[in-house]
Motif scaffolding. Structure first.
Motif, PDB file in Angstrom:
ATOM      1  N   UNK A   8       8.585   9.843  -1.823  1.00 57.73           N
ATOM      2  CA  UNK A   8       7.416  10.303  -2.575  1.00 57.73           C
ATOM      3  C   UNK A   8       6.659   9.116  -3.150  1.00 57.73           C
ATOM      4  N   UNK A   9       7.394   8.149  -3.691  1.00 55.74           N
ATOM      5  CA  UNK A   9       6.779   6.956  -4.251  1.00 55.74           C
ATOM      6  C   UNK A   9       6.005   6.195  -3.179  1.00 55.74           C
ATOM      7  N   UNK A  10       6.597   6.049  -2.008  1.00 57.09           N
ATOM      8  CA  UNK A  10       5.978   5.304  -0.909  1.00 57.09           C
ATOM      9  C   UNK A  10       4.690   5.986  -0.456  1.00 57.09           C
ATOM     10  N   UNK A  11       4.688   7.301  -0.353  1.00 54.07           N
ATOM     11  CA  UNK A  11       3.529   8.024   0.182  1.00 54.07           C
ATOM     12  C   UNK A  11       2.435   8.200  -0.865  1.00 54.07           C
ATOM     13  N   UNK A  12       2.799   8.596  -2.082  1.00 54.52           N
ATOM     14  CA  UNK A  12       1.793   9.048  -3.035  1.00 54.52           C
ATOM     15  C   UNK A  12       1.319   8.003  -4.032  1.00 54.52           C
ATOM     16  N   UNK A  13       2.085   6.956  -4.251  1.00 55.53           N
ATOM     17  CA  UNK A  13       1.748   6.029  -5.331  1.00 55.53           C
ATOM     18  C   UNK A  13       1.118   4.731  -4.844  1.00 55.53           C
ATOM     19  N   UNK A  18      -1.335   5.742   1.438  1.00 59.12           N
ATOM     20  CA  UNK A  18      -1.751   7.143   1.628  1.00 59.12           C
ATOM     21  C   UNK A  18      -2.918   7.222   2.614  1.00 59.12           C
ATOM     22  N   UNK A  19      -3.930   6.385   2.409  1.00 60.18           N
ATOM     23  CA  UNK A  19      -5.100   6.416   3.290  1.00 60.18           C
ATOM     24  C   UNK A  19      -4.750   5.985   4.704  1.00 60.18           C
ATOM     25  N   UNK A  20      -3.846   5.036   4.838  1.00 61.46           N
ATOM     26  CA  UNK A  20      -3.419   4.587   6.157  1.00 61.46           C
ATOM     27  C   UNK A  20      -2.689   5.698   6.897  1.00 61.46           C
ATOM     28  N   UNK A  21      -1.809   6.395   6.219  1.00 64.08           N
ATOM     29  CA  UNK A  21      -1.063   7.486   6.855  1.00 64.08           C
ATOM     30  C   UNK A  21      -2.009   8.609   7.299  1.00 64.08           C
ATOM     31  N   UNK A  43      -4.311  -9.141   5.350  1.00 65.19           N
ATOM     32  CA  UNK A  43      -3.089  -9.411   4.580  1.00 65.19           C
ATOM     33  C   UNK A  43      -2.622  -8.216   3.752  1.00 65.19           C
ATOM     34  N   UNK A  44      -3.512  -7.584   2.943  1.00 65.54           N
ATOM     35  CA  UNK A  44      -3.038  -6.445   2.140  1.00 65.54           C
ATOM     36  C   UNK A  44      -2.571  -5.262   2.985  1.00 65.54           C
ATOM     37  N   UNK A  45      -3.293  -4.958   4.078  1.00 67.80           N
ATOM     38  CA  UNK A  45      -2.906  -3.771   4.844  1.00 67.80           C
ATOM     39  C   UNK A  45      -1.655  -4.026   5.664  1.00 67.80           C
ATOM     40  N   UNK A  46      -1.456  -5.279   6.102  1.00 68.11           N
ATOM     41  CA  UNK A  46      -0.223  -5.588   6.840  1.00 68.11           C
ATOM     42  C   UNK A  46       0.999  -5.437   5.949  1.00 68.11           C
ATOM     43  N   UNK A  47       0.841  -5.746   4.659  1.00 70.88           N
ATOM     44  CA  UNK A  47       1.962  -5.579   3.720  1.00 70.88           C
ATOM     45  C   UNK A  47       2.360  -4.107   3.633  1.00 70.88           C
ATOM     46  N   UNK A  48       1.357  -3.216   3.648  1.00 73.17           N
ATOM     47  CA  UNK A  48       1.647  -1.783   3.584  1.00 73.17           C
ATOM     48  C   UNK A  48       2.214  -1.270   4.907  1.00 73.17           C
TER      49      UNK A  48
END
Length: 263
Positions: A8-13, A18-21, A43-48
């Motif tokens: 839940x933390x990974x998906x919603x917070x 969230x936008x990538x998924x 860089x930021x999106x690769x981290x996610x």
């Protein structure tokens, strides 16, 4: 932290995750397509992406990323919850004042389908009128349906005018409202019923809402507060999903009502 809470933390917070998924729910995307669609840098999106790969929500195939089997099972189910979070977050003060249990349970469970809403406040000089923001789309609608448990003074002439313009108008009125209509506005009520594009229903069950207007352009909802008061505030949505939700709300009360064909 349990696996469920971690997920839940990974998906919603994280809005980025969230936008990538939600983006990848549409299908596989390369990193360049992801950057363009989400307006982010590498860089930021690769981290996610690395976090989601580690959790088994994404897989990489060549130059593209896509939802894993696990992701394809989970992500569609998270959308209604995200929609519910959004609707309460955008208009927190309004919803906090309302007695939400007055909504039919099956529609309360899907309240997120109202989507992006806007609270309309009446002007002091027109406290009993419909907000001007909805009058133009009201007159441009092909169909207008209303459920009501209270009476507006301008109610009869407005709906008669809409019907005369060829708009299909259907009303579900609680019994006391119907009785005042035919008592105080007999002529308008008769004219209304004599038109081919009108329907009038009287409900002997308590209508828990103040009112709801459902058209092919927008839905407005006016509720009773937790203190049992009516503040004449309208919550309005123009979302496609809201129109279907509103149609179900209208049908819910129509199905427990009796159609009036003559006075």
């Amino acid at each position: 932290m349990s696996m469920e809470l971690q997920l839940i933390d990974i998906i919603f917070f994280s809005d980025k995750r969230k936008n990538l998924l939600l983006l990848l729910k549409e299908g596989p995307k390369t990193i360049e397509e992801i950057k363009t669609a989400l307006d982010v840098s590498s860089s930021p999106i690769m981290a996610q992406i690395r976090i989601l790969l580690k959790e088994g929500l994404l897989v990489q195939r060549g130059d593209s990323y896509e939802l894993s089997i696990k992701g394809k099972l989970i992500i569609p189910k998270m959308e209604p919850l995200l929609s519910t979070f959004q609707i309460f977050d955008e208009n927190h003060d309004y919803w906090a004042r309302q007695e939400l249990r007055t909504l039919p349970p099956h529609l309360l469970d899907r309240i997120g389908e109202l989507g992006s809403c806007r609270e309309l406040l009446p002007e002091r000089t027109h406290i009993f009128d419909y907000p001007p923001e909805i009058m133009d789309p009201l007159y441009r609608s092909r169909t207008v349906m209303e459920i009501s448990s209270f009476f507006r003074p301008g109610y009869p002439s407005l709906y008669l005018d809409l019907a005369k313009r060829g708009i299909e108008v259907s009303l579900v009125l609680e019994r006391p409202i119907y009785e005042r209509l035919i008592s105080d506005y007999t002529t308008d009520a008769e004219k209304f019923l004599n038109l081919e594009n009108t329907r009038l229903f009287v409900c002997d069950h308590k209508i828990e809402l103040a009112s709801s207007i459902v058209t092919d352009r927008f839905v407005s909802l006016s509720m009773i507060s937790k203190e049992g008061r009516y503040y004449n505030h309208e919550m309005v949505s123009f979302e496609k999903s809201a129109l279907a939700w509103g149609q179900e709300l209208f049908d819910y009360y129509k199905d427990m009502s009796e159609q009036v064909t003559e006075i």
